[in-house]
Design a protein around this motif. Structure first.
Motif, short mmCIF file in Angstrom:
data_model
loop_
_atom_site.label_atom_id
_atom_site.label_comp_id
_atom_site.label_asym_id
_atom_site.label_seq_id
_atom_site.Cartn_x
_atom_site.Cartn_y
_atom_site.Cartn_z
N ASP A 199 0.75 -1.12 -0.05
CA ASP A 199 -0.09 0.12 -0.01
C ASP A 199 0.69 1.23 0.24
OD1 ASP A 199 -2.40 -1.52 0.12
OD2 ASP A 199 -2.49 -1.35 2.13
N SER A 200 2.09 1.14 0.28
CA SER A 200 3.14 2.44 0.58
C SER A 200 3.65 2.70 -0.87
CB SER A 200 4.00 1.96 1.48
OG SER A 200 5.00 1.12 1.12
N GLY A 201 3.50 1.60 -1.70
CA GLY A 201 3.95 2.03 -2.99
C GLY A 201 5.61 1.48 -3.27
N ILE A 202 6.22 1.01 -2.29
CA ILE A 202 7.52 0.52 -2.19
C ILE A 202 7.84 -0.81 -2.65
CG2 ILE A 202 9.57 0.43 -0.68
CD1 ILE A 202 8.58 2.45 1.24
N THR A 203 8.67 -1.30 -3.29
CA THR A 203 8.62 -2.72 -3.99
C THR A 203 8.92 -3.42 -2.85
OG1 THR A 203 9.77 -1.82 -6.02
CG2 THR A 203 10.27 -4.11 -5.15
N ALA A 204 8.03 -4.51 -2.71
CA ALA A 204 8.03 -5.58 -1.76
C ALA A 204 8.80 -6.93 -1.86
CB ALA A 204 6.60 -5.81 -1.05
N TYR A 205 9.62 -6.98 -1.03
CA TYR A 205 10.40 -8.52 -1.35
C TYR A 205 9.86 -9.32 -0.25
CZ TYR A 205 13.84 -6.12 -4.16
OH TYR A 205 14.65 -5.38 -5.06
N SER A 206 9.46 -10.55 -0.57
CA SER A 206 9.09 -11.52 0.37
C SER A 206 8.94 -12.99 -0.08
CB SER A 206 7.50 -11.10 0.91
OG SER A 206 7.02 -12.06 1.80
#
Length: 358
Positions: free
Chosen positions: A46-53
């Motif tokens: 939701d923050s717009g930052i690329t999520a690594y998971s």
């Protein structure tokens, strides 16, 4: 945001309250990505930052082996592989992951930090796969980006407080390129005796490299190192005879100091004629009374001056990266400078107020 090809990825804390504050700092400082567990994945997306998971819903899927890379690719997912580098077999696995389609490797090393990364960088050169290395402190950033001169593509920092992210970003900014421009010399003349500072570093400087010094913070001259010897002097590639002790010198954090304030252990910014930068540490400052020469130059609407020792070993840098001795310098010659905005300085920090330095 990429700081001239250097990326910053933050690993969020597991505690939800801490992760919210750290994520806010990540967004404010425009980090490249965030490693997150499944519980906070939606918050990051939701923050717009690329999520690594490790979750299939992540922007970038984290896997732990080559088969995981292949599976992700078959499913149309972008993947990075996490691995520990402890042996030659681990290097071979990293190469296999790159060939299988991993866009990046997140590597951790044992007590041997630099040699494994050097080997990995050499093996992966030309594959297009990026190398991110885990670090424990911000102080490691310059070292990681200097491995084999090329450096890694990014660093992964497990941050617990927002202030760590700001420090990491500031460190990356300090390693980014500068706008180095051509200036035309307007005046060169002897001005008598004065105290000048010779800066000896703990690094070997190369042709075209030097330090940015000057009498005005918004107009700094690129003064070349002493890697070029002569019939009467041996090369001293660790040294820059920087100029009058009153001069500003640009530091890695973007601040300035007076040359007289430097001492053993001080961090120093090294730049070349292309604007590429590096950091070095001061090993010694030698302040001695010597004959000085005034050099004035102009770039566009901006002009500046510097006092340097009047000797053959003091050189400026030309637009081709070659040194030009102050004893040969004349009106009309072109040399490299950093001509920035006309910001005032308060204890070396830029402040938004009017100041005239001349």
């Amino acid at each position: 945001m990429s700081w001239h090809g250097r990326e910053l990825i933050i690993q969020l804390p597991k505690e939800h309250s801490e992760s919210i504050a750290v994520l806010k700092a990540c967004k404010e400082n425009k980090v490249n990505g965030v490693i997150v567990n499944q519980h906070s994945l939606k918050l990051v997306k939701d923050s717009g930052i690329t999520a690594y998971s490790e979750s299939d819903l992540a922007d970038v899927h984290i896997v732990n082996d080559v088969q995981g890379v292949k599976t992700a690719k078959a499913a149309g997912q972008t993947s990075v592989m996490v691995l520990q580098i402890e042996s030659k077999a681990d290097i071979e696995e990293a190469v296999a992951a790159a060939r299988a389609g991993a866009i990046a490797l997140i590597v951790d090393t044992s007590d041997w930090r630099i040699i494994p990364l050097e080997n990995l960088i050499a093996e992966l050169r030309g594959t297009g796969t990026k190398i991110y290395t885990k670090i424990s402190t911000v102080k490691e950033i310059p070292t990681m980006f200097g491995v084999l001169e090329r450096g890694v593509d990014g660093v992964v920092l497990a941050a617990r407080v927002p202030a760590e992210i700001k420090r990491a970003k500031d460190k990356l900014v300090s390693l980014a390129s500068l706008d180095i421009v051509i200036a035309k010399v307007e005046d060169v003349r002897e001005v008598g005796m004065g105290d000048r500072a010779c800066v000896d570093t703990g690094s070997i400087l190369r042709l075209g490299e030097g330090m940015l010094v000057g009498s005005a913070a918004n107009f700094l001259f690129l003064v070349h190192n002493e890697s070029v010897g002569s019939e009467f002097t041996s090369p001293r590639p660790f040294r820059v005879n920087a100029g009058g002790i009153h001069s500003y010198i640009l530091l890695p954090n973007g601040r300035t100091k007076y040359l007289s304030e430097l001492e053993c252990g001080s961090p120093i910014l090294i730049a070349n004629w292309k604007g590429q930068t590096d950091t070095a540490v001061v090993g010694r400052i030698k302040i001695e009374r010597r004959p000085l020469k005034l050099v004035k130059a102009r770039s566009g609407k901006q002009s500046g001056a510097v006092l340097v020792q009047d000797a053959e070993t003091i050189r400026f840098v030309t637009k081709s990266g070659h040194p030009l001795a102050v004893t040969q310098l004349k009106k009309g010659d072109e040399i490299m400078v950093r001509a920035g905005k006309g910001a005032a300085r308060h204890f070396g920090i830029e402040v938004d107020e009017f100041i005239l330095e001349k």
